[in-house]
Write a protein that holds these residues in place. Structure first.
Motif, PDB file in Angstrom:
ATOM      1  N   ILE A 262      11.374   2.763   3.274  1.00 13.98           N
ATOM      2  CA  ILE A 262      10.961   2.136   4.535  1.00 13.98           C
ATOM      3  C   ILE A 262       9.926   2.979   5.278  1.00 13.98           C
ATOM      4  O   ILE A 262       9.592   2.688   6.432  1.00 13.98           O
ATOM      5  N   GLY A 263       9.425   4.041   4.630  1.00 14.63           N
ATOM      6  CA  GLY A 263       8.313   4.799   5.197  1.00 14.63           C
ATOM      7  C   GLY A 263       8.694   5.929   6.118  1.00 14.63           C
ATOM      8  O   GLY A 263       7.813   6.515   6.764  1.00 14.63           O
ATOM      9  N   LEU A 264       9.965   6.298   6.206  1.00 15.21           N
ATOM     10  CA  LEU A 264      10.374   7.391   7.098  1.00 15.21           C
ATOM     11  C   LEU A 264      10.196   8.757   6.437  1.00 15.21           C
ATOM     12  O   LEU A 264      10.118   9.768   7.131  1.00 15.21           O
ATOM     13  N   LEU A 265      10.175   8.791   5.124  1.00 17.97           N
ATOM     14  CA  LEU A 265       9.893  10.029   4.380  1.00 17.97           C
ATOM     15  C   LEU A 265       8.740   9.770   3.423  1.00 17.97           C
ATOM     16  O   LEU A 265       8.690   8.717   2.779  1.00 17.97           O
ATOM     17  N   SER A 266       7.821  10.724   3.347  1.00 17.28           N
ATOM     18  CA  SER A 266       6.724  10.595   2.387  1.00 17.28           C
ATOM     19  C   SER A 266       7.224  10.931   0.985  1.00 17.28           C
ATOM     20  O   SER A 266       8.330  11.459   0.813  1.00 17.28           O
ATOM     21  N   ARG A 267       6.401  10.636  -0.010  1.00 17.65           N
ATOM     22  CA  ARG A 267       6.777  10.928  -1.397  1.00 17.65           C
ATOM     23  C   ARG A 267       6.969  12.427  -1.612  1.00 17.65           C
ATOM     24  O   ARG A 267       7.908  12.862  -2.276  1.00 17.65           O
ATOM     25  N   ILE A 268       6.079  13.244  -1.005  1.00 18.58           N
ATOM     26  CA  ILE A 268       6.189  14.701  -1.152  1.00 18.58           C
ATOM     27  C   ILE A 268       7.458  15.208  -0.486  1.00 18.58           C
ATOM     28  O   ILE A 268       8.164  16.070  -1.036  1.00 18.58           O
TER      29      ILE A 268
END
Length: 438
Positions: A262-268
């Motif tokens: 849902i976009g609260l954490l980035s992939r990195i």
């Protein structure tokens, strides 16, 4: 385009009929409850050779897997599929295997291929729903067969992708999540994927999918909006709440992956947290702190306290009740007189009806907060903010001693005063400060 005949002489393209066969393979294999007489009937109609029939009957796999392998064998032959469906969906077979009736209904109505037009808005909406439901679907599906195999039949997954997933030795839910992530990256109509996942045979096989369908659609969360405008007391309360959330969940998968979806954490950030060797509770706490630094507290609370996670981790319901109680009581820092012994919070006497309204009046809900929070009607009865022994223990120590190197903190005013008197002879009174961290 080669034309063949479907039910009652309907003209159908051969490509569409093959697609319908591929789509129905899983449903047929789950509908057939015993394979011996089923294989014999196919052998009598020359759909299978005697050698193929004996080879399948000698297999030690489950009934559904044997029937599925049988259908794959038929699919490889250049047979008249209309003859196969006529044999499979005749009345005696439907009576013997009742779960064939939905397939017969689609075949009779000519629903060989869904050709509805999909607009750009529909694609965007489907992607949002798919992103939100990935975690729920991967926990609802409990077996790789026939879920992954059916996706390969419809060419949603390639043969190589399907074989890699089947060879994956991680837990089933983790493999299904990886499968859904592969699909998400593809440029395809997700409506076809939804139709496959939520077909009737899967709703019976995986009851968790039925619960996903029964959930309300996209709704803006209102309870936690305006959190940044809350008092220092509420900010301190959230610090304690973060610890309670980590204790209640205590699992990296699928919680961290859902936060990434849902976009609260980035992939990195997700990969960094996954590689962290510290205890799970500490890693989850770090993730919540990262989100808090981005001022995404409202979206975080909306995600954590959605109905799905409350059912999956029941202690979250207790934490949610404490938050609702604190939010409804007051948005200003409570005075010493408003804190009762043992962590009870007293209701202010000059409180008006407007003060009990949720914080949604401070501003609109964030776009990413699409999960519904359970509402709490009326002010709850006074109770300690710490949960019972079988629940999450979270005690708010709001009185802090700042004398010298003394860093003791108390939730009870009387105990704090007693501690304060010990410092009087030392020439400096302790200073009361709210605790900044749990």
């Amino acid at each position: 385009m080669e034309i063949v005949y479907g039910h009652n002489g309907q003209k159908v393209s051969l490509e569409d009929l093959r697609w319908f066969f591929a789509k129905s393979k899983v449903s047929i294999s789950l509908a057939v409850t015993e394979y011996s007489s089923f294989l014999d009937s196919l052998k009598e109609e020359s759909f299978l050779s005697e050698e193929e029939s004996l080879e399948l009957q000698a297999d030690t796999k489950s009934v559904h897997r044997i029937v599925y392998d049988c259908l794959c064998c038929i699919e490889e032959k250049h047979l008249l599929l209309q003859n196969f469906f006529w044999h499979l969906l005749q009345k005696p077979m439907r009576k013997k295997y009742p779960d064939l009736k939905p397939i017969y209904k689609e075949y009779k109505e000519g629903k060989y291929r869904k050709s509805a037009l999909v607009t750009a808005d529909d694609i965007d909406k489907d992607l949002i729903i798919f992103t939100q439901d990935k975690v729920k679907i991967c926990l609802a599906v409990t077996d790789l067969f026939p879920f992954v195999h059916g996706l390969q039949d419809l060419t949603i997954l390639s043969e190589i992708e399907s074989l890699k997933l089947q060879a994956d030795r991680r837990p089933v839910s983790r493999v299904i999540y990886e499968c859904l992530s592969l699909i998400e990256k593809k440029d395809m109509k997700l409506s076809i994927v939804f139709e496959y996942i939520f077909q009737e045979c899967y709703l019976k096989l995986y009851p968790g999918l039925q619960e996903i369908l029964q959930e309300p659609g996209e709704e803006q969360v209102e309870l936690f909006t305006g959190w940044k405008n809350c008092s220092e007391y509420m900010q301190n309360l959230f610090q304690v709440t973060k610890t309670g959330i980590c204790q209640a969940i205590n699992e990296r998968f699928p919680f961290l992956y859902g936060l990434h979806d849902i976009g609260l954490l980035s992939r990195i950030e997700l990969l960094t947290l996954q590689a962290d060797k510290r205890p799970t509770k500490e890693v989850l706490y770090k993730a919540l702190c990262l989100i808090e630094q981005k001022n995404d507290t409202e979206a975080l609370c909306a995600y954590v306290f959605c109905e799905f996670y409350i059912k999956l981790f029941p202690p979250l319901k207790v934490i949610l009740q404490r938050l609702n109680e604190a939010i409804m009581l007051d948005k200003s820092l409570p005075s010493a007189g408003s804190i009762a012994p043992h962590g009870h919070i007293k209701k202010s006497k000059d409180r008006t009806a407007d003060n009990s309204k949720p914080l949604s009046q401070n501003g609109p809900a964030p776009k990413r907060a699409l999960h519904k929070l359970p509402s709490v009607t009326g002010l709850p009865e006074k109770r300690p903010l710490a949960a019972g022994p079988s629940e999450i223990k979270t005690v708010i120590k709001i009185y802090k001693c700042d004398y010298g190197h003394c860093r003791r903190a108390f939730s009870n005013l009387s105990k704090f005063k007693a501690h304060k008197s010990k410092h009087k002879d030392k020439g400096k009174d302790p200073i009361w400060q709210p605790v900044s961290r749990p």
